[in-house]
Motif scaffolding. Structure first.
Motif, short mmCIF file in Angstrom:
data_model
loop_
_atom_site.label_atom_id
_atom_site.label_comp_id
_atom_site.label_asym_id
_atom_site.label_seq_id
_atom_site.Cartn_x
_atom_site.Cartn_y
_atom_site.Cartn_z
N ALA A 209 45.02 69.69 37.73
CA ALA A 209 45.86 70.32 38.74
C ALA A 209 46.88 69.30 39.23
O ALA A 209 46.73 68.10 38.98
CB ALA A 209 45.01 70.82 39.91
N SER A 210 47.91 69.79 39.89
CA SER A 210 48.92 68.88 40.42
C SER A 210 48.36 68.13 41.64
O SER A 210 47.39 68.57 42.27
CB SER A 210 50.16 69.66 40.84
N ARG A 211 48.95 67.01 41.95
CA ARG A 211 48.49 66.22 43.10
C ARG A 211 48.66 67.01 44.40
O ARG A 211 47.81 66.94 45.30
CB ARG A 211 49.26 64.91 43.18
N SER A 212 49.75 67.76 44.50
CA SER A 212 49.96 68.54 45.71
C SER A 212 48.88 69.62 45.85
O SER A 212 48.41 69.89 46.97
CB SER A 212 51.35 69.19 45.68
N ASP B 69 52.70 73.53 32.61
CA ASP B 69 53.90 73.49 33.47
C ASP B 69 53.67 74.27 34.76
O ASP B 69 54.10 73.84 35.85
CB ASP B 69 55.10 74.11 32.72
N ALA C 135 50.78 74.72 36.22
CA ALA C 135 49.90 73.91 37.06
C ALA C 135 50.66 72.77 37.71
O ALA C 135 50.40 72.41 38.88
CB ALA C 135 48.75 73.36 36.21
N ALA C 136 51.64 72.19 37.01
CA ALA C 136 52.44 71.09 37.57
C ALA C 136 53.25 71.56 38.77
O ALA C 136 53.60 70.77 39.65
CB ALA C 136 53.35 70.52 36.49
N ARG C 137 53.53 72.86 38.83
CA ARG C 137 54.25 73.43 39.96
C ARG C 137 53.31 73.77 41.13
O ARG C 137 53.75 74.32 42.13
CB ARG C 137 55.00 74.69 39.54
N GLY C 138 52.03 73.47 40.95
CA GLY C 138 51.08 73.69 42.03
C GLY C 138 50.51 75.09 42.09
O GLY C 138 49.94 75.49 43.13
N ALA D 212 51.92 65.73 31.66
CA ALA D 212 52.54 66.45 32.78
C ALA D 212 52.26 65.77 34.12
O ALA D 212 52.71 66.26 35.17
CB ALA D 212 52.02 67.89 32.82
N LEU E 220 49.34 65.49 35.62
CA LEU E 220 48.34 66.21 36.40
C LEU E 220 47.10 65.35 36.64
O LEU E 220 46.81 64.41 35.89
CB LEU E 220 47.94 67.50 35.68
#
Length: 308
Positions: free
Chosen positions: A170-173, A232, A234-237, A251, A253
């Motif tokens: 998952a993304s950090r955010s 991609d 998931a990178a957008r949260g 990416a 993640l």
């Protein structure tokens, strides 16, 4: 009169003509004398004429036999040369190799392995089509397919060549927002947090230490059948994603560790699949071996000499 003639019988007839003896011809052809005698009789019956005059001491050609030897022996020799050339040509790795593979692995390790295979075998033309669709190989004219398991088909040869590992990311955010205090993903989080999946109803499989498999159905937030687009998203949260670790890393993640009682994300076996037929082109079997070695690592297939 029987018009069915055997090339093998003709070879025996010519051996008798050249040796002047049934016994010598038997030694020459490495078969019993009785087999030589039967072969000559069969061929004479097939052509409808006597080819040899037989006495207790010697065997000599009749007029028809001499004519046969004069005309047929060079043709038989030429036929042997043609067959030998065909056999030699079959050992050369050449021709068109049409391959289909999944989007991600085809663009990644499989594609890289096929490129090095083409470099090492310049007489082979590789046509690689990337698609997650399962196509009819015979109808589509495909020589070789790489597919994730399980693979079924009575008319197919299926060979496992490796496996693709998976991880949850998952993304950090997203992690900061949804998992601020969790060190591992428990079952509740996997089932309740939004996720990016291949299609509605898709399940994630986890293998526990005791070998049992747990299936988890994530809460779909975004559905797409291309793992690259899923990463991609998931990178957008938009949510959790299950993907090969190298895609997650590329990416940026965060790889999330499932709780111990959940298990590890189960990888997916990868298979080489090609139509079942008696004579499989050498370029197909060599390509399968080449890709399997590349996936196994660490030795690069570039270091292996091409077979020709």
């Amino acid at each position: 009169m029987n018009r069915t003639m055997s090339i093998d019988d003709l070879r025996v007839v010519i051996a008798v003509a050249n040796q002047g003896s049934f016994i010598a011809a038997a030694h020459r052809t490495h078969v019993p004398t009785s087999t030589v005698s039967r072969a000559v009789a069969r061929f004479e019956e097939a052509v409808g004429v006597r080819l040899f005059q037989r006495t207790s001491r010697r065997v000599s050609l009749t007029h028809e036999g001499a004519l046969l030897l004069e005309r047929a022996a060079p043709l038989l020799e030429e036929l042997g040369e043609v067959i030998g050339k065909l056999s030699d040509d079959s050992q050369v790795v050449a021709g068109r190799l049409r391959v289909t593979a999944p989007m991600v692995t085809g663009a990644g390790p499989i594609g890289a392995a096929l490129m090095s295979f083409a470099e090492a075998n310049p007489k082979v033309t590789v046509e690689l089509s990337l698609s997650n669709a399962v196509v009819d190989l015979v109808e589509s004219g495909i020589d070789l397919a790489f597919r994730g398991g399980p693979v079924e088909g009575a008319d197919l040869i299926v060979q496992r060549i490796g496996s693709v590992p998976f991880a949850i990311g998952a993304s950090r955010s997203f992690v900061q927002r949804e998992l601020p205090r969790r060190k591992a993903l428990d079952l509740g989080a996997l089932e309740s947090l939004p996720a990016i999946i291949a299609h509605p109803g898709f399940v994630w499989r986890f293998r526990r230490e005791d070998g049992t498999v747990r299936e988890v159905q994530p809460r779909a937030r975004f559905c797409v059948n291309d793992p690259r687009v899923a990463v991609d998203a998931a990178a957008r949260g938009l949510g959790l994603v299950r993907s090969p670790p190298d895609l997650l890393a590329a990416a940026g993640l965060v790889v999330l560790e499932p709780a111990r009682d959940v298990g590890k994300p189960e990888g997916r076996d990868l298979f080489a699949v090609y139509p079942s037929r008696r004579l499989v082109p050498k370029r197909v079997t060599m390509a399968v071996e080449w890709v399997a070695r590349a996936l196994a690592g660490p030795e690069s297939p570039r270091k292996r000499p091409a077979r020709s």
